[in-house]
Structure formats: structure tokens, C-alpha cells
Design an enzyme around this catalytic site. Sequence first.
Site, mmCIF file in Angstrom:
data_model
loop_
_atom_site.group_PDB
_atom_site.id
_atom_site.type_symbol
_atom_site.label_atom_id
_atom_site.label_comp_id
_atom_site.label_asym_id
_atom_site.label_seq_id
_atom_site.Cartn_x
_atom_site.Cartn_y
_atom_site.Cartn_z
ATOM 1 N N HIS A 1 0.840 -1.206 0.000
ATOM 2 C CA HIS A 1 0.000 0.000 0.000
ATOM 3 C C HIS A 1 0.878 1.260 0.000
ATOM 4 O O HIS A 1 0.805 2.088 0.916
ATOM 5 C CB HIS A 1 -0.934 -0.009 1.210
ATOM 6 C CG HIS A 1 -2.390 0.078 0.858
ATOM 7 N ND1 HIS A 1 -3.066 -0.955 0.240
ATOM 8 C CD2 HIS A 1 -3.302 1.077 1.026
ATOM 9 C CE1 HIS A 1 -4.324 -0.619 0.059
ATOM 10 N NE2 HIS A 1 -4.493 0.626 0.513
ATOM 11 N N ARG B 1 -6.241 -0.115 -7.545
ATOM 12 C CA ARG B 1 -6.197 -0.034 -9.010
ATOM 13 C C ARG B 1 -4.786 -0.284 -9.529
ATOM 14 O O ARG B 1 -4.597 -0.958 -10.545
ATOM 15 C CB ARG B 1 -6.701 1.345 -9.457
ATOM 16 C CG ARG B 1 -8.212 1.494 -9.390
ATOM 17 C CD ARG B 1 -8.668 2.927 -9.606
ATOM 18 N NE ARG B 1 -8.411 3.746 -8.417
ATOM 19 C CZ ARG B 1 -8.671 5.043 -8.362
ATOM 20 N NH1 ARG B 1 -9.163 5.675 -9.418
ATOM 21 N NH2 ARG B 1 -8.427 5.727 -7.248
ATOM 22 N N SER C 1 -2.505 -2.172 -8.148
ATOM 23 C CA SER C 1 -2.180 -3.589 -7.993
ATOM 24 C C SER C 1 -2.830 -4.427 -9.082
ATOM 25 O O SER C 1 -2.211 -5.357 -9.617
ATOM 26 C CB SER C 1 -2.624 -4.067 -6.608
ATOM 27 O OG SER C 1 -1.978 -3.323 -5.589
#
Length: 375
Positions: free
Chosen positions: A190, A198, A200
Amino acid sequence: MLYGTPRLEAIDRKVLDEIEEMRRDLKYRLAETHRWDGQLRRQLQARAIQGSNSIEGYRASVEDVESIMSGEEPLETSARVAREIAGYQQALTYIQLLSRAAVFRFDAGLLHGLNFMMIGHHPDKTPGTVRSGGIYVRNSATGEVVYEGPEAERVPGLLDELVSWLNEGDLDAPGYVRAAMAHFNLVGIHPWRDGNGRMSRALQTLVLGRDQITTPEFCSIEEWLGEGRNTYDYYDALGARQRRSWDPHDDMLHWVRFCLRAHHMQAQRVRRRLAEAGEVWMLLEEQVDAEGLNTRAVSALYEVFVNRRLRRSRYQADESLSQGQAARDLRELAAKGWLRPYGETKGRFYAPGPRMQAIKDDFAGRITPLRDPCR
């Protein structure tokens, strides 16, 4: 340390073999050029964009996504959502180019650049730069924290580790497995204040695109993940292995199985659409020829077969026509019952007329359910 790539079992290899067989078949069919290829690719990209953004709550119709992709004002979608769609399209377009690049390596700068393309219209979220503080994913219904990302000071090192793995790690693993693990590790890190989900999903598409199995729009599972119950299953699959915080382990087979199933289901759907496209196009060509219409009109009719509506500007661009030529063609198709006009001036669009609706209904009645490879 990253989450580890799992060892597949016999059932997983069976599903993987079936996916690869379908993808090879798609690649073989796409090697021959067809009149409908461009529209089919555009529709698949629009559905991928729609799916990935709907997961984040940015909802737009496929028709409006296609309008945004072509630089037009959408008919229904808000300006706020349209900016999200446009940013994601920009990133996916670059991913398409990178998938074919002769010289390529993953690096952190590329990932930051893609994030900036997606959310650069949110300068307050420091797009394209590593977050400076903690980050939490909450249940939108209850506000409960369901995942906490790693501490900000760890993020640059974790990104470097992920980039190194993307270039050199587990290269003997199947591409679908590596893509799934790239997805999971990036969303777990993250690294940005926004756009992590989006990014990933887009990275998963890029890893597969670099495998040269098929082009990104034909190998993406973003459409599948963004549909109804599938989105809840997606969150459940992520949550079951994230364990509420960054805690790398090797027990990732459940996640990979989820992704393999999604690829199998989406590949069935894409293969069906490709076969249907050829059949529908040929049928429409016969109808157009029998009525003495210009063959280019098939392009307009095919668009309303696969979507709910067609705008004059899209038909004009697809067939390289003048505004007057496109308008005359569409008026003639409406007069013959193929199309039905709605709205005025910039808001005008064409929906299926009774003759086109009859063809749509006939094909809808022939669709067989997708086969779940895990049952």
C-alpha cells in the site's frame, strides 16, 4: 520480506493448463486480422477500466467509459468519476505499450509514474510519491479497520524488494501465478495515499502482458473482479491472507487459486465474445448487403449489438467519415428499423431498433453459462 509464491497442486495445474490452452487459442485467432478486432479490443479495455474503478466506487457505464476513452463528454457519468476513468485509461494505455516494448525492466519509478497517471488529478494525495504516514483500509459499511499497511519508513525498501522480485524472482513460476503474487504484494505494501487497489490490478495485467501470452486487454481479469458478487469474493480472498496487517507468509495458495479461477472464467467469456463477434459481423454484413446499404454501416450496427447505444461521433471516427456522411448513414439505419434515435444535439445517441433488438435477443438466448473450473 515479501509474501511467498506457493507451490501449485494437481488441481491448480489442471486449471492453469486449461487457461493456457484458451489463451493460445485466442492468440491464434487474433493473429488473423478482422474488421471487428478494433471495436472488440476497445470494448474489452473499457470493461476492464469500468471493472477496476467500480471496485473503488467509481461507477460508469461501458458506453460512457468508451466516450471518455475517445475524449468525448459522457452522457451520464459525473465529472468527478470521469476524471478517475480518464486517469486509469491513461495508465492502461501505457501498460499496453510497455507490454510490447523491446527493452523493459520494472523499477519503482515506473510504478510511481503509473500511480501519478491514475490519480494525478488529486494533488492533495501526493500522487506518484511514497506515502509519508500510516494507512488503513476500512470497511465502508462499519468503519472498522480491516487492514493496516506497513510503517511508512519500510515502504521504500519493500518497493525495492518487489521490483527486484518482478525482474528476477520466481521466474520459473507460471506467469499467472507471478502476476497474482505481484498484485497481492503491491496492494499489501500500500505504498501510496490513494490508487493502491487499481495499481495492484494494473500491475497484474502488466506482468501478464510482458509474458506475451495475449495483449493486456485480452488477459486482464479486472472486468471479472468488478462484477457484483465477484467483488465481495475478491475482498474476501485478499482479507483471508492479509491477516489485517503486513505479515508475509507462504500460505498463498488460496489467493492464487482465486486468481486462476478468475482468469479461467474471464478467458471463457472473452473466447465466447470473439467467436460471437465474427458470427454477428458476418450476419450484419449479409443484412446490409441485401438492403443495398454501404458496408461501413456494419460498424455502427455491431456497436449497438454489443453496447446499449452508439454516438454519431464514434461511428464517424471508426469509419473515418465526415460528420454529414455519418449522420446520413445513421438516419438511414434508423429509418429502416435498425436503430432508434434518442436525445438532441450533443446528447443524441442511437439505441437498438426493433430489427437489431431481435438479433440481440436471439443471441442472448443462445448463451451457455460459464463453466466453473473449481467445481
